[in-house]
Design a protein around this motif. Structure first.
Motif, PDB file in Angstrom:
ATOM      1  N   GLU A 174      79.322  24.298  57.913  1.00  0.00           N
ATOM      2  CA  GLU A 174      78.785  24.976  59.071  1.00  0.00           C
ATOM      3  C   GLU A 174      79.522  24.457  60.198  1.00  0.00           C
ATOM      4  O   GLU A 174      79.862  25.172  61.350  1.00  0.00           O
ATOM      5  N   SER A 193      81.442  29.132  46.768  1.00  0.00           N
ATOM      6  CA  SER A 193      80.140  29.570  46.935  1.00  0.00           C
ATOM      7  C   SER A 193      79.456  29.168  45.438  1.00  0.00           C
ATOM      8  O   SER A 193      79.968  29.475  44.513  1.00  0.00           O
ATOM      9  N   ARG A 245      75.329  28.054  43.707  1.00  0.00           N
ATOM     10  CA  ARG A 245      74.086  28.497  43.574  1.00  0.00           C
ATOM     11  C   ARG A 245      73.011  27.409  43.517  1.00  0.00           C
ATOM     12  O   ARG A 245      73.292  26.509  42.518  1.00  0.00           O
ATOM     13  N   ASN A 305      68.253  28.668  43.916  1.00  0.00           N
ATOM     14  CA  ASN A 305      68.342  30.081  43.765  1.00  0.00           C
ATOM     15  C   ASN A 305      68.611  30.604  45.122  1.00  0.00           C
ATOM     16  O   ASN A 305      68.317  31.742  45.464  1.00  0.00           O
ATOM     17  N   PHE A 306      69.567  29.879  45.650  1.00  0.00           N
ATOM     18  CA  PHE A 306      70.146  30.321  46.935  1.00  0.00           C
ATOM     19  C   PHE A 306      71.724  30.068  47.074  1.00  0.00           C
ATOM     20  O   PHE A 306      72.318  29.295  46.174  1.00  0.00           O
ATOM     21  N   ALA A 307      72.099  31.227  47.826  1.00  0.00           N
ATOM     22  CA  ALA A 307      73.658  30.837  47.872  1.00  0.00           C
ATOM     23  C   ALA A 307      74.110  29.773  48.833  1.00  0.00           C
ATOM     24  O   ALA A 307      73.626  29.727  50.159  1.00  0.00           O
ATOM     25  N   ALA A 324      71.755  26.472  57.363  1.00  0.00           N
ATOM     26  CA  ALA A 324      72.839  27.449  57.344  1.00  0.00           C
ATOM     27  C   ALA A 324      73.083  28.442  58.543  1.00  0.00           C
ATOM     28  O   ALA A 324      74.056  28.509  59.042  1.00  0.00           O
ATOM     29  N   ASN A 325      71.721  28.358  59.224  1.00  0.00           N
ATOM     30  CA  ASN A 325      71.911  29.145  60.592  1.00  0.00           C
ATOM     31  C   ASN A 325      72.048  28.073  61.820  1.00  0.00           C
ATOM     32  O   ASN A 325      71.902  28.878  62.788  1.00  0.00           O
ATOM     33  N   THR A 375      74.206  28.744  64.905  1.00  0.00           N
ATOM     34  CA  THR A 375      74.167  29.455  65.902  1.00  0.00           C
ATOM     35  C   THR A 375      73.426  28.933  67.137  1.00  0.00           C
ATOM     36  O   THR A 375      73.691  29.421  68.198  1.00  0.00           O
ATOM     37  N   LEU A 396      65.897  36.684  58.665  1.00  0.00           N
ATOM     38  CA  LEU A 396      66.997  37.728  58.790  1.00  0.00           C
ATOM     39  C   LEU A 396      66.286  38.804  58.151  1.00  0.00           C
ATOM     40  O   LEU A 396      65.768  38.754  56.990  1.00  0.00           O
ATOM     41  N   THR A 447      84.243  33.045  45.472  1.00  0.00           N
ATOM     42  CA  THR A 447      84.618  34.227  46.554  1.00  0.00           C
ATOM     43  C   THR A 447      85.505  33.562  47.564  1.00  0.00           C
ATOM     44  O   THR A 447      85.191  32.635  48.421  1.00  0.00           O
ATOM     45  N   MET A 456      87.592  32.904  50.820  1.00  0.00           N
ATOM     46  CA  MET A 456      87.425  33.493  52.086  1.00  0.00           C
ATOM     47  C   MET A 456      88.758  33.872  52.529  1.00  0.00           C
ATOM     48  O   MET A 456      89.682  33.083  52.098  1.00  0.00           O
ATOM     49  N   ASN A 505      69.944  35.001  66.057  1.00  0.00           N
ATOM     50  CA  ASN A 505      71.293  34.491  66.441  1.00  0.00           C
ATOM     51  C   ASN A 505      72.304  35.101  65.683  1.00  0.00           C
ATOM     52  O   ASN A 505      71.802  35.876  64.579  1.00  0.00           O
ATOM     53  N   GLY A 506      73.535  34.549  65.945  1.00  0.00           N
ATOM     54  CA  GLY A 506      74.621  35.071  65.127  1.00  0.00           C
ATOM     55  C   GLY A 506      74.578  34.721  63.688  1.00  0.00           C
ATOM     56  O   GLY A 506      73.578  33.823  63.320  1.00  0.00           O
ATOM     57  N   LEU A 507      74.966  35.593  62.725  1.00  0.00           N
ATOM     58  CA  LEU A 507      74.914  35.037  61.415  1.00  0.00           C
ATOM     59  C   LEU A 507      76.189  34.378  61.095  1.00  0.00           C
ATOM     60  O   LEU A 507      77.565  35.009  61.191  1.00  0.00           O
ATOM     61  N   ASN A 508      76.031  33.095  60.669  1.00  0.00           N
ATOM     62  CA  ASN A 508      77.075  32.251  60.498  1.00  0.00           C
ATOM     63  C   ASN A 508      77.645  32.728  58.914  1.00  0.00           C
ATOM     64  O   ASN A 508      78.899  32.687  59.083  1.00  0.00           O
ATOM     65  N   ASP A 509      76.831  32.774  58.224  1.00  0.00           N
ATOM     66  CA  ASP A 509      77.508  32.790  56.788  1.00  0.00           C
ATOM     67  C   ASP A 509      76.700  34.194  55.935  1.00  0.00           C
ATOM     68  O   ASP A 509      75.669  34.479  55.890  1.00  0.00           O
ATOM     69  N   GLN A 554      76.668  35.066  53.349  1.00  0.00           N
ATOM     70  CA  GLN A 554      76.074  34.862  51.994  1.00  0.00           C
ATOM     71  C   GLN A 554      74.725  34.651  52.128  1.00  0.00           C
ATOM     72  O   GLN A 554      73.648  35.033  51.439  1.00  0.00           O
ATOM     73  N   SER A 555      74.147  34.442  53.292  1.00  0.00           N
ATOM     74  CA  SER A 555      72.709  34.195  53.628  1.00  0.00           C
ATOM     75  C   SER A 555      71.749  35.403  53.502  1.00  0.00           C
ATOM     76  O   SER A 555      70.759  35.686  53.205  1.00  0.00           O
ATOM     77  N   THR A 559      72.182  37.477  50.917  1.00  0.00           N
ATOM     78  CA  THR A 559      71.615  37.566  49.558  1.00  0.00           C
ATOM     79  C   THR A 559      70.084  37.150  49.588  1.00  0.00           C
ATOM     80  O   THR A 559      69.272  37.612  48.822  1.00  0.00           O
ATOM     81  N   GLU A 560      69.644  36.267  50.605  1.00  0.00           N
ATOM     82  CA  GLU A 560      68.202  35.833  50.461  1.00  0.00           C
ATOM     83  C   GLU A 560      67.194  37.073  50.825  1.00  0.00           C
ATOM     84  O   GLU A 560      66.284  36.826  49.954  1.00  0.00           O
ATOM     85  N   ARG A 583      66.756  38.716  47.370  1.00  0.00           N
ATOM     86  CA  ARG A 583      65.992  37.827  46.484  1.00  0.00           C
ATOM     87  C   ARG A 583      64.468  37.897  46.716  1.00  0.00           C
ATOM     88  O   ARG A 583      63.560  38.151  45.957  1.00  0.00           O
ATOM     89  N   ALA A 589      66.615  33.710  38.221  1.00  0.00           N
ATOM     90  CA  ALA A 589      66.511  35.134  39.160  1.00  0.00           C
ATOM     91  C   ALA A 589      65.915  36.337  38.506  1.00  0.00           C
ATOM     92  O   ALA A 589      66.087  36.389  37.138  1.00  0.00           O
ATOM     93  N   GLU A 618      67.245  39.203  38.912  1.00  0.00           N
ATOM     94  CA  GLU A 618      68.283  39.941  38.487  1.00  0.00           C
ATOM     95  C   GLU A 618      68.823  39.770  37.171  1.00  0.00           C
ATOM     96  O   GLU A 618      69.183  40.396  36.320  1.00  0.00           O
TER      97      GLU A 618
END
Lengths: 221, 460
Positions: free
Chosen positions: A29, A40, A42, A45-47, A143-144, A147, B19, B85, B87, B143-147, B149-150, B152-153, B156, B310, B312
């Motif tokens: 970050e 990436s 896991r 259960n989270f990325a 992760a956030n 911001t 989010l 993945t 970037m 606020n802004g989205l940094n990643d 990937q979040s 995906t939460e 889930r 998960a 899925e």
């Protein structure tokens, strides 16, 4: 991950695993290392992001091993991940307050723990599902965090620090994984006032209890 | 309803700083997803009119992209495996979830791209599209989205929170895309019989096992009638001479299993005749139910379930579970059948050994393997100062001289106390090795027999 009877050691292991992931996320970050060097993964259960550089991973794992040794001794009050700017002045700290950890003697680190509620029923000491959920929430907040904080320092660096309890013994041994640092530098009154604090999360899962927050030092010169 | 959404979004996006994707909004308010998208748009517009920059959005653009220059596409590696993945090296470019466009100049393939874009990059992303078929807000955050990937939460959480809703009923309300030909499967009739223990047959059976469950009962009925009706060795040798065929359909996969079983029957036929019906009987009991729940199988399946948690991957876990069960069950049956054999007369033992070796090394492998699921369940391990001490059950061999003067080797279980020097492995280094561990474990599970065969040949 929890065996049939969780021990203090497994509690600490959960925590250090979480710290490892947290450090990788902070590195990502705050752009300490280029974002392309992360892949990436896991966890819980989270990325999450994990660094690919072997030396970085090695350093973090060694740091976590050292932290774990100290926590098992029961002397640690807080663990901090400090981010410095190029002039080696700390710009922000990510703190994890461990004072609520159960106090277990070093010899009892592997004894299975059990907790009984007031009415005698057994309460889970280490509910894995709860832990996962709470860790996930903390990770997503972490992760956030980018911001809400100021833009990260360019060419910054980072380190891991621990603050000991007042009665703790400093870990000076040979070989020496920890460097003793003067705590006085943090006590400047004006500095304390202008420091911004962002709470992250208080994780409470069975007996694993800790708080986490981010401290930003005032805008640098 | 109109006021609900504003309130809901205000609480979640602004106060709790969560989010919110259009999907989670539609599930929470029980509205159609298109309506949810509109709600998100309205809220975004209003909040930013009141206080600019208070709410950020990510957009989803579908359409056909313009031809991209090779320099840009080099940055997009194939995203076949979800783990890595890569970037794009230049951050300002919007992150893409589009499939890699084929670069062959001979036949230009029309590629429809789906792009997730942060609002800062929206204008830029739009220019990269030749034609846009759809655009809507994907999610809102304070606020802004940094990643990216979040995000995906969100999905889930939906899978977890709304797991109780029947998708076949709820799709109309939410507007999920539904295949009209889909219908729920009825419960399978009775537990179909398990496959015999020979490992290659096992592995082949794993793939069509879920599909073949219904055909197996029929097969079993015919097989039982076959084996019980006559006991002439000629019929057995005829069946044995059938070559093992390909494993595409369930029926041929039964044949290699049948061949192996008939092989053992041939050898049994060299013994006194009475052993044969017993052997066949025990074999038909071997082919008993696969999904009959056994505690060992539950724990084995449980381990595989723990790994992928998960929802899925529920399907993957199911297949793994099904695949594990026939193996575990038949090992136990095999052991029971071996015990049954041991209780018989001596002559059986002598023919049993050539029979066992004829069965291939699977015989030797299965027995020690069959002990493993039982061992952890029964031994007591005390962890003390990093050393493991305790008592455990071990198979010990006893050679006994019989009344006829034959030496008979029996395997018996006995308790033994042990102590291990090394401390239990610490789990600190889980992180970097996480993905490699999973693949290594999967590989190991796939070929247990091979590893044990090599140990059979001794150290080299």
């Amino acid at each position: 991950m929890a065996n049939d009877a969780p021990t203090f050691r497994s509690l600490v292991t959960h925590f250090t695993d979480f710290l490892t992931v947290a450090i990788h996320t902070i590195l990502y970050e705050r752009n300490i290392y280029p974002r392309t060097s992360f892949l990436s993964a896991r966890k819980y259960n989270f990325a999450v992001r994990q660094s690919r550089h072997p030396k970085v991973c090695e350093w973090i794992n060694d740091a976590m091993a050292a932290v774990e040794t100290e926590i098992l001794k029961g002397t640690v009050e807080r663990v901090a991940v400090v981010v410095y700017n190029q002039a080696l002045k700390p710009t922000e700290r990510y703190l994890f307050d461990l004072s609520r950890f159960p106090i277990v003697g070093a010899a009892d680190a592997d004894v299975p723990l059990e907790r009984k509620a007031a009415d005698g029923t057994t309460v889970s000491v280490l509910p894995v599902v709860d832990i996962e959920e709470q860790f996930r929430a903390t990770m997503s907040k972490l992760a956030n965090c980018g911001t809400v904080l100021r833009p990260p320092p360019v060419d910054g660096t980072f380190t891991v620090a621990i603050e000991l309890k007042s009665d703790g013994q400093a870990p000076v041994s040979h070989p020496q994984p920890w460097m003793p640092v003067e705590a006085a530098t943090r006590q400047g009154a004006t500095e304390l006032q202008s420091r911004r604090t962002h709470p992250l999360r208080a994780v409470v899962a069975g007996d694993l209890m800790f708080e986490s927050w981010i401290e930003e030092t005032p805008a640098a010169d | 309803m109109a006021q609900d959404y504003a309130e809901y979004l205000a609480i979640n996006v602004l106060n709790e700083q969560q989010l919110i994707s259009y999907r989670s909004l539609s599930r929470a308010l029980k509205v159609h997803v298109n309506l949810a998208k509109q709600m998100l748009y309205e809220f975004h517009r209003k909040q930013n009119a009141k206080k600019p920059g208070s709410v950020h959005a990510t957009y989803l653009i579908t359409g056909i992209r313009r031809e991209q220059t090779p320099a840009q596409t080099n940055g997009v590696h194939s995203q076949k495996d979800g783990e890595d993945t890569v970037m794009q090296s230049s951050p300002p470019l919007p992150e893409s979830s589009a499939p890699v466009p084929e670069e062959s100049a001979e036949e230009p393939v029309v590629v429809r791209s789906v792009l997730l874009v942060k609002e800062e990059h929206l204008a830029q992303a739009k220019t990269t599209f030749e034609s846009i078929t759809g655009i809507h807000i994907y999610s809102l955050q304070a606020n802004g989205l940094n990643d990216v990937q979040s995000l995906t939460e969100c999905n889930r959480k939906i899978a977890v929170d709304y797991a109780s809703e029947d998708p076949l009923v709820a799709w109309k309300q939410y507007g999920t895309i539904q295949n009209p030909n889909v219908k729920r499967r009825t419960a399978r009739k009775g537990p179909p019989p398990a496959a015999p223990v020979t490992k290659p047959a096992e592995v082949k059976l794993k793939q069509p096992a879920p599909a073949a469950k219904s055909t197996v009962p029929e097969k079993q009925a015919s097989k039982d009638s076959n084996t019980n009706s006559q006991d002439s060795t000629t019929a057995a040798s005829k069946r044995a001479s059938k070559p093992p065929s390909a494993k595409a359909t369930p029926e041929p996969t039964k044949k290699p299993a049948a061949v192996k079983r008939q092989d053992s029957n041939i050898f049994m036929s060299f013994a006194k005749g009475k052993t044969k019906p017993q052997k066949e009987e025990s074999q038909s009991s071997v082919e008993a139910a696969t999904p009959a729940a056994e505690p060992e199988d539950e724990t084995m399946a449980g381990f595989s379930d723990e790994e992928d948690d998960a929802a899925e991957e529920g399907a993957v876990a199911d297949v793994g579970e099904v695949a594990n069960e026939p193996e575990g069950k038949s090992k136990r049956q095999r052991e029971a059948e071996l015990e049954a054999m041991m209780d018989q007369e001596d002559e059986v033992m002598e023919d049993a050994s050539p029979e066992k070796s004829a069965d291939g090394d699977e015989g030797a492998i299965d027995k020690p393997n069959s002990q493993h699921p039982q061992q952890p369940a029964k031994d007591t391990i005390i962890v003390e100062n990093g050393r493991r001490r305790g008592r455990r059950r071990v198979m010990k061999k006893k050679t006994v001289k019989d009344e006829d003067g034959y030496l008979v080797t029996k395997e018996e279980q006995a308790w033994e106390s042990f102590s291990e020097e090394e401390p239990p492995p610490k789990k600190i280094k889980a992180q970097p090795a996480a993905s490699t561990n999973k693949s290594a474990a999967a590989k190991k599970d796939g070929k247990p027999g091979q590893g044990n065969i090599m140990s059979f040949f001794g150290k080299k």
